[in-house]
Design a protein around this motif. Structure first.
Motif, PDB file in Angstrom:
ATOM      1  N   ILE A 380       0.878  -1.169   0.000  1.00 32.21           N
ATOM      2  CA  ILE A 380       0.000   0.000   0.000  1.00 32.21           C
ATOM      3  C   ILE A 380       0.912   1.213   0.000  1.00 32.21           C
ATOM      4  O   ILE A 380       1.538   1.540   1.017  1.00 32.21           O
ATOM      5  CB  ILE A 380      -0.932  -0.003   1.221  1.00 32.21           C
ATOM      6  N   GLY A 381       1.030   1.861  -1.150  1.00 31.87           N
ATOM      7  CA  GLY A 381       2.011   2.913  -1.351  1.00 31.87           C
ATOM      8  C   GLY A 381       2.105   3.939  -0.232  1.00 31.87           C
ATOM      9  O   GLY A 381       3.181   4.131   0.348  1.00 31.87           O
ATOM     10  N   PRO A 382       0.991   4.612   0.108  1.00 32.72           N
ATOM     11  CA  PRO A 382       1.071   5.674   1.120  1.00 32.72           C
ATOM     12  C   PRO A 382       1.480   5.167   2.508  1.00 32.72           C
ATOM     13  O   PRO A 382       1.905   5.958   3.344  1.00 32.72           O
ATOM     14  CB  PRO A 382      -0.360   6.231   1.148  1.00 32.72           C
ATOM     15  N   LYS A 383       1.341   3.881   2.748  1.00 29.38           N
ATOM     16  CA  LYS A 383       1.681   3.319   4.065  1.00 29.38           C
ATOM     17  C   LYS A 383       3.066   2.688   4.072  1.00 29.38           C
ATOM     18  O   LYS A 383       3.465   2.071   5.073  1.00 29.38           O
ATOM     19  CB  LYS A 383       0.648   2.249   4.458  1.00 29.38           C
ATOM     20  N   SER A 384       3.788   2.781   2.968  1.00 28.78           N
ATOM     21  CA  SER A 384       5.078   2.076   2.848  1.00 28.78           C
ATOM     22  C   SER A 384       6.251   3.043   2.935  1.00 28.78           C
ATOM     23  O   SER A 384       6.098   4.256   2.755  1.00 28.78           O
ATOM     24  CB  SER A 384       5.123   1.324   1.516  1.00 28.78           C
ATOM     25  N   THR A 385       7.426   2.476   3.191  1.00 29.20           N
ATOM     26  CA  THR A 385       8.647   3.283   3.227  1.00 29.20           C
ATOM     27  C   THR A 385       9.231   3.373   1.816  1.00 29.20           C
ATOM     28  O   THR A 385       8.864   2.600   0.915  1.00 29.20           O
ATOM     29  CB  THR A 385       9.682   2.640   4.148  1.00 29.20           C
ATOM     30  N   LYS A 386      10.168   4.294   1.636  1.00 30.40           N
ATOM     31  CA  LYS A 386      10.835   4.450   0.340  1.00 30.40           C
ATOM     32  C   LYS A 386      11.531   3.143  -0.049  1.00 30.40           C
ATOM     33  O   LYS A 386      11.513   2.730  -1.218  1.00 30.40           O
ATOM     34  CB  LYS A 386      11.857   5.582   0.413  1.00 30.40           C
ATOM     35  N   GLN A 387      12.178   2.499   0.933  1.00 31.44           N
ATOM     36  CA  GLN A 387      12.898   1.262   0.637  1.00 31.44           C
ATOM     37  C   GLN A 387      11.939   0.153   0.213  1.00 31.44           C
ATOM     38  O   GLN A 387      12.212  -0.603  -0.724  1.00 31.44           O
ATOM     39  CB  GLN A 387      13.703   0.820   1.865  1.00 31.44           C
ATOM     40  N   GLU A 388      10.805   0.067   0.915  1.00 26.61           N
ATOM     41  CA  GLU A 388       9.797  -0.944   0.541  1.00 26.61           C
ATOM     42  C   GLU A 388       9.294  -0.692  -0.875  1.00 26.61           C
ATOM     43  O   GLU A 388       9.059  -1.641  -1.643  1.00 26.61           O
ATOM     44  CB  GLU A 388       8.643  -0.911   1.542  1.00 26.61           C
ATOM     45  N   GLN A 389       9.121   0.563  -1.229  1.00 19.76           N
ATOM     46  CA  GLN A 389       8.673   0.884  -2.587  1.00 19.76           C
ATOM     47  C   GLN A 389       9.707   0.472  -3.627  1.00 19.76           C
ATOM     48  O   GLN A 389       9.363  -0.108  -4.666  1.00 19.76           O
ATOM     49  CB  GLN A 389       8.387   2.388  -2.695  1.00 19.76           C
ATOM     50  N   GLU A 390      10.981   0.747  -3.344  1.00 18.31           N
ATOM     51  CA  GLU A 390      12.041   0.385  -4.285  1.00 18.31           C
ATOM     52  C   GLU A 390      12.136  -1.126  -4.433  1.00 18.31           C
ATOM     53  O   GLU A 390      12.307  -1.654  -5.537  1.00 18.31           O
ATOM     54  CB  GLU A 390      13.387   0.967  -3.841  1.00 18.31           C
ATOM     55  N   ASP A 391      12.026  -1.825  -3.305  1.00 18.41           N
ATOM     56  CA  ASP A 391      12.086  -3.293  -3.348  1.00 18.41           C
ATOM     57  C   ASP A 391      10.923  -3.853  -4.169  1.00 18.41           C
ATOM     58  O   ASP A 391      11.093  -4.791  -4.952  1.00 18.41           O
ATOM     59  CB  ASP A 391      12.038  -3.866  -1.924  1.00 18.41           C
ATOM     60  N   PHE A 392       9.748  -3.271  -3.974  1.00 20.98           N
ATOM     61  CA  PHE A 392       8.575  -3.784  -4.684  1.00 20.98           C
ATOM     62  C   PHE A 392       8.644  -3.472  -6.175  1.00 20.98           C
ATOM     63  O   PHE A 392       8.203  -4.264  -7.017  1.00 20.98           O
ATOM     64  CB  PHE A 392       7.285  -3.222  -4.078  1.00 20.98           C
ATOM     65  N   LYS A 393       9.240  -2.331  -6.504  1.00 26.05           N
ATOM     66  CA  LYS A 393       9.412  -1.999  -7.927  1.00 26.05           C
ATOM     67  C   LYS A 393      10.226  -3.076  -8.637  1.00 26.05           C
ATOM     68  O   LYS A 393       9.943  -3.445  -9.792  1.00 26.05           O
ATOM     69  CB  LYS A 393      10.125  -0.648  -8.071  1.00 26.05           C
ATOM     70  N   GLU A 394      11.258  -3.561  -7.956  1.00 22.66           N
ATOM     71  CA  GLU A 394      12.098  -4.600  -8.562  1.00 22.66           C
ATOM     72  C   GLU A 394      11.291  -5.865  -8.819  1.00 22.66           C
ATOM     73  O   GLU A 394      11.463  -6.529  -9.844  1.00 22.66           O
ATOM     74  CB  GLU A 394      13.300  -4.905  -7.662  1.00 22.66           C
ATOM     75  N   LEU A 395      10.417  -6.209  -7.879  1.00 21.28           N
ATOM     76  CA  LEU A 395       9.571  -7.395  -8.065  1.00 21.28           C
ATOM     77  C   LEU A 395       8.672  -7.222  -9.285  1.00 21.28           C
ATOM     78  O   LEU A 395       8.507  -8.139 -10.094  1.00 21.28           O
ATOM     79  CB  LEU A 395       8.706  -7.621  -6.816  1.00 21.28           C
ATOM     80  N   VAL A 396       8.106  -6.030  -9.419  1.00 23.40           N
ATOM     81  CA  VAL A 396       7.189  -5.758 -10.539  1.00 23.40           C
ATOM     82  C   VAL A 396       7.941  -5.796 -11.862  1.00 23.40           C
ATOM     83  O   VAL A 396       7.463  -6.376 -12.848  1.00 23.40           O
ATOM     84  CB  VAL A 396       6.480  -4.404 -10.338  1.00 23.40           C
ATOM     85  N   LYS A 397       9.123  -5.196 -11.888  1.00 24.49           N
ATOM     86  CA  LYS A 397       9.892  -5.145 -13.143  1.00 24.49           C
ATOM     87  C   LYS A 397      10.326  -6.537 -13.588  1.00 24.49           C
ATOM     88  O   LYS A 397      10.399  -6.827 -14.788  1.00 24.49           O
ATOM     89  CB  LYS A 397      11.109  -4.225 -12.975  1.00 24.49           C
ATOM     90  N   LYS A 398      10.611  -7.408 -12.630  1.00 21.05           N
ATOM     91  CA  LYS A 398      11.045  -8.764 -12.979  1.00 21.05           C
ATOM     92  C   LYS A 398       9.915  -9.601 -13.570  1.00 21.05           C
ATOM     93  O   LYS A 398      10.138 -10.468 -14.402  1.00 21.05           O
ATOM     94  CB  LYS A 398      11.591  -9.474 -11.725  1.00 21.05           C
ATOM     95  N   ASP A 399       8.690  -9.336 -13.120  1.00 25.70           N
ATOM     96  CA  ASP A 399       7.566 -10.170 -13.570  1.00 25.70           C
ATOM     97  C   ASP A 399       6.293  -9.321 -13.656  1.00 25.70           C
ATOM     98  O   ASP A 399       5.360  -9.502 -12.869  1.00 25.70           O
ATOM     99  CB  ASP A 399       7.373 -11.333 -12.582  1.00 25.70           C
ATOM    100  N   PRO A 400       6.236  -8.389 -14.594  1.00 27.61           N
ATOM    101  CA  PRO A 400       5.075  -7.480 -14.652  1.00 27.61           C
ATOM    102  C   PRO A 400       3.747  -8.202 -14.861  1.00 27.61           C
ATOM    103  O   PRO A 400       2.707  -7.718 -14.412  1.00 27.61           O
ATOM    104  CB  PRO A 400       5.407  -6.557 -15.825  1.00 27.61           C
ATOM    105  N   ARG A 401       3.759  -9.376 -15.540  1.00 27.98           N
ATOM    106  CA  ARG A 401       2.509 -10.126 -15.731  1.00 27.98           C
ATOM    107  C   ARG A 401       1.862 -10.476 -14.399  1.00 27.98           C
ATOM    108  O   ARG A 401       0.647 -10.619 -14.297  1.00 27.98           O
ATOM    109  CB  ARG A 401       2.798 -11.422 -16.518  1.00 27.98           C
ATOM    110  N   ASN A 402       2.665 -10.575 -13.382  1.00 26.73           N
ATOM    111  CA  ASN A 402       2.158 -11.066 -12.105  1.00 26.73           C
ATOM    112  C   ASN A 402       1.656  -9.959 -11.186  1.00 26.73           C
ATOM    113  O   ASN A 402       1.348 -10.231 -10.032  1.00 26.73           O
ATOM    114  CB  ASN A 402       3.255 -11.874 -11.388  1.00 26.73           C
TER     115      ASN A 402
END
Length: 474
Positions: A380-402
């Protein structure tokens, strides 16, 4: 206690504005105020003790200190007026009927793919899509016998579908037990108000299972992964209420493409299984070979019509949050109707422009894994830290279909008893349960999950959420 209740800027289920209750809430509001703080707290404690004595639990995976917990319960119910419920019921029936037609199609003619409504790669890349089910014809043409569809109400008061749970939806046992506790806690309300009953759900579920076979006096069973499953309480509860056997994989065997249950008197033929085991763990011969939960040969027996399964194998593809985004088109394609209940606006990360938008705006969005559940695999973006957002971006970029992304909704709130005799608004969702048999039945109400932590939007029990009784007025 409600005199100082503040709706703030949120859509409140009980109040139009401070002191002005919505249709159906008048008597409840007056009764809570007449009880006073001490008596309301006493009744709340009494309800909690009743639930503890009933042993209503769920399991939290990965928490060594408190694996098995009592579901928190709030005694202030959520109320839905009959007219609003009638529209929701109609919308849910429409949705389930369309999804069933979709499942029938993608495992047979695949017209919806050939007509370009849904790209083939979207369906075939879904982990819930099972090629083994192509050509399978479930009894009576029904794939999804039990559904739990999650609904939310946004800041404007519009009800939206958040997701469809079509594999092994849980929570109906809490709905039934919550109602029994509320009857004991507030008997005067049930005498005074016309609250639609839900007690007959287990009988309706049993009838749904019996409808899957032509056998006279069929043998039914609930198939559980076992005592360590998070929903084991519910599995045993439903088996008991329906008067059928609760079995694990080790209790079943297949001989001559027929399924038998091991009993103290020998093998007994089984006609219908309500399975609470995921597709890929059902049969190591046909799916995951390392499954210790499954029964060898069961899927072959199913294909030959010697055992009926609810829900049918392969339904998980429609449980995929990417497929969810196409349900409005699915309804239009198969039924030539507009959806009665709209979806939450959703971005598919697999689409290039959407992906960049999501990566650039993740701090303002809710991003979810396509097959995540229980509040896991999401941010949940507004409830997350900058680091959590960066980590999650990597997950999305690796497998955007998911991954999908949705705006952060201002979920509606319901007055909730919190702390030391205070009532404050807490965010809620709603999971109605739907049975598909000779006709489609929607239990009046469902599981209202409540985020007990102030300001939290996560209602899942595994994330600290609780539940409320849900009243549909007759």
């Amino acid at each position: 206690m409600l005199a100082n209740y503040d709706t703030e800027e949120f859509f409140d289920e009980m109040f139009i504005k401070a002191g002005e209750p919505r249709l159906g809430y008048d008597y409840l509001k007056n009764r809570i105020e007449s009880l006073g703080e001490t008596e309301l707290r006493r009744r709340s404690n009494s309800a909690e003790k009743a639930l503890i004595s009933m042993g209503i639990t769920f399991t939290v995976y990965g928490d060594d200190e408190a694996e098995e917990r009592i579901m928190p319960f709030d005694v202030i119910p959520r109320v839905l007026h009959n007219e609003e419920w009638a529209n929701l019921e109609k919308g849910l029936k429409q949705r389930i009927q369309a999804i069933n037609l979709f499942l029938q199609d993608i495992y047979s003619d695949q017209k919806i793919i050939k007509d370009g409504i849904i790209p083939r790669e979207i369906i075939e890349s879904s982990s819930g899509y099972l090629k083994q089910c192509i050509g399978v014809k479930p009894p009576k043409g029904i794939w999804i016998h039990v559904t739990g569809t999650d609904l939310v109400r946004d800041g404007n008061g519009t009800v939206l579908v958040l997701e469809d749970n079509l594999r092994c939806p849980s929570g109906v046992s809490y709905v039934l037990e919550n109602r029994e506790v509320m009857k004991r806690t507030f008997p005067e309300l049930f005498e005074k108000l016309s609250i639609r009953p839900i007690y007959d759900y287990p009988f309706r579920l049993r009838n749904t299972l019996e409808n899957l076979t032509d056998s006279y006096n069929p043998t039914l069973a609930v198939w559980t992964p076992g005592i360590y499953n998070s929903a084991y309480y519910e599995h045993s509860f439903l088996a008991q209420k329906m008067g059928v056997s609760l079995v694990e994989g080790s209790d079943l065997t297949v001989e001559d493409d027929k399924v038998f249950m091991k009993t103290t008197k020998g093998l007994k033929r089984v006609d219908v299984i309500y399975r609470r085991v995921d597709d890929i763990f059902m049969d190591p011969n046909s799916f995951r070979k390392d499954s210790l939960l499954g029964v060898k040969g069961l899927f072959e027996a199913y294909k030959k019509g010697n055992i009926a399964l609810a829900n049918a194998p392969g339904t998980g593809v429609a449980d995929d949050k990417v497929i969810y985004t196409f349900v409005p088109q699915i309804i239009k394609y198969y039924m030539n109707e507009d959806p009665i209940i709209p979806n939450v606006p959703t971005y598919l990360c697999s689409e290039g422009k959407n992906l960049q938008f999501v990566l650039d705006n993740i701090h303002e969005l809710v991003v979810k894994a396509a097959n995540g559940a229980g509040g896991y695999g999401m941010i949940i973006g507004p409830k997350s830290t900058k680091q959590e957002q960066e980590d999650f971006k990597e997950l999305v970029k690796k497998d955007p279909r998911n991954y999908i992304a949705q705006p952060v909704l201002s979920l509606s709130r319901v007055p909730t008893l919190v702390g030391d005799e205070k009532i404050e608004g807490r965010h809620v969702d709603l999971r109605p349960f739907i049975l598909y048999s000779e006709d489609i039945y929607v239990m009046p109400g469902g599981l209202t999950r409540v985020a007990l932590k102030k300001g939290s939007l996560v209602v899942n029990s595994s994330q600290g959420g609780g539940s409320k009784d849900t009243w549909v007025m007759g």
